[in-house]
Write an enzyme that holds these catalytic residues in place. Structure first.
Site, PDB file in Angstrom:
ATOM      1  N   TRP A 102       0.834  -1.211   0.000  1.00  0.00           N
ATOM      2  CA  TRP A 102       0.000   0.000   0.000  1.00  0.00           C
ATOM      3  C   TRP A 102       0.862   1.251   0.000  1.00  0.00           C
ATOM      4  CZ3 TRP A 102      -4.080  -1.693  -1.903  1.00  0.00           C
ATOM      5  CH2 TRP A 102      -4.553  -2.959  -1.552  1.00  0.00           C
ATOM      6  N   ASP A 169      -1.555   6.655   6.232  1.00  0.00           N
ATOM      7  CA  ASP A 169      -2.634   5.742   5.862  1.00  0.00           C
ATOM      8  C   ASP A 169      -2.828   4.795   7.034  1.00  0.00           C
ATOM      9  OD1 ASP A 169      -4.292   3.766   4.890  1.00  0.00           O
ATOM     10  OD2 ASP A 169      -3.042   3.254   3.165  1.00  0.00           O
ATOM     11  N   LYS A 193     -12.226  -2.149   7.989  1.00  0.00           N
ATOM     12  CA  LYS A 193     -11.458  -3.027   8.858  1.00  0.00           C
ATOM     13  C   LYS A 193     -11.834  -2.818  10.332  1.00  0.00           C
ATOM     14  CE  LYS A 193      -7.868  -2.954   5.362  1.00  0.00           C
ATOM     15  NZ  LYS A 193      -8.031  -4.289   4.798  1.00  0.00           N
TER      16      LYS A 193
END
Length: 358
Positions: A102, A169, A193
């Site tokens: 990511w 992030d 999540k």
């Protein structure tokens, strides 16, 4: 109905109490005679839901007053582009600390819009650790990191101090522990999540950043557009925000972030103890000082055993234990909504499987 032990990496487990409350309100929300999904996003009943979610987020994370809380769409993937569009200046670089896929995606998208540099990376070691050592740049637009790496099972324990604005992030570990929001200029996280179902992205951004953002980009892609309109510039993902508000209420009812962090540490410790005490039968991917409290990644002694483990886990009522397709192996994602009992059951299964196959 027996619910499965849900260890999926995302979309992930949602607290049962939240699902049951949403079920009870699904057809008639607060006496409106409509589902919350049917409410106008301009209506007072929905406005209360919207503002309640933002208020709870501020309270639980202790977000300072000089920060905006935004509810956007497009997941972290859209943020990879929005951030450089708004904040990457001509002639300056965005700096990245690379700790997984990511981070790579965020850096790649920024590179399409301007200059980027890599401050540190652990890629050469298959992202088994967090690359904490780097030279802090004095020039540039911002420094970007990924707080938790779902694929590799690594996590920042202590965040760096940087001279430039620090952007994170936090999609896979937001609200899993207490953090000092004031150390960051921007935090973003897809909800799927720890915060609820997929569909809404939370952005926490310092007002000073908004004041210095780039001009000349489409309105929908400007953070200031959404800030000025209370995240109601266009139709927001109303049901996802409603679910977010219920999850935040659940967090509040369960002791807030301090209590959630303690429970998450206990869950992770159970599984890592299984790995460490297995004599090499199970092998963790992440180095011990970089281990994630959200994603426990491991392999077995050989590929055939790994396949047998995953097959038997499904038969025993466990879901989502297969590792990411890029590295294989096994992964237990133990986000906030995964109960301690699920981790206890998994630890017991791991011990039994080892005993049977050694």
């Amino acid at each position: 109905m027996k619910r499965t032990y849900n260890f999926n990496a995302g979309p992930a487990a949602i607290p049962l109490a939240v699902l049951e409350k949403a079920q009870s309100e699904l057809v008639d929300f607060n006496g409106t005679g409509m589902s919350v999904m049917e409410l106008s996003h301009r209506s007072k009943p929905y406005e209360e839901v919207h503002n309640r979610a933002a208020s709870l987020l501020r309270e639980l994370m202790e977000i300072p007053e000089d920060y905006e809380v935004l509810f956007l769409q497009g997941g972290a993937s859209l943020q990879f582009a929005m951030i450089p569009m708004n904040f990457l200046k001509d002639g300056a670089s965005a700096h990245f600390i690379m700790s997984g896929v990511w981070s790579e995606k965020a850096q790649s998208e920024a590179g399409k819009l301007g200059s980027t540099t890599i401050l540190a990376t652990s890629k050469e070691d298959r992202y088994t650790y967090i690359p904490e050592s780097f030279e802090d740049p004095e020039e540039g637009s911002y420094v970007h990191l990924t707080s938790n790496n779902t694929i590799y099972g690594t996590q920042w324990e202590k965040f760096p101090s940087t001279k430039l604005p620090l952007i994170a992030d936090m999609s896979s570990d937001i609200m899993s522990r207490e953090i000092d929001v004031s150390r960051f200029s921007l935090i973003y996280a897809g909800a799927q999540k720890n915060l609820g179902p997929s569909g809404v992205t939370v952005v926490i951004v310092k007002k000073e950043m908004l004041e210095n953002a780039n001009e000349g980009i489409p309105a929908i892609l400007k953070y200031s557009t959404h800030s000025k309109q209370n995240s109601l510039y266009n139709t927001p993902p109303t049901f996802a925000i409603y679910m977010l508000s219920l999850v935040l209420e659940w967090m509040q009812d369960n002791g807030g972030l301090k209590a959630i962090e303690e429970l998450n540490k206990k869950k992770a410790s159970l599984l890592y103890s299984c790995i460490d005490q297995s004599g090499g039968f199970y092998k963790g991917h992440a180095e011990k000082d970089s281990r994630s409290a959200m994603n426990v990644t491991f392999t077995l002694k050989d590929e055939n055993l790994t396949k047998a483990f995953l097959k038997e886990s499904i038969e025993k009522g466990f879901s989502g234990l297969a590792g990411h397709r890029s590295i294989g192996g096994c992964r237990a994602s133990i986000y906030n909504a995964v109960p301690l009992e699920a981790c206890e059951a998994l630890a017991e299964f791991m011990a039994e499987f080892q005993k049977k196959h050694e």
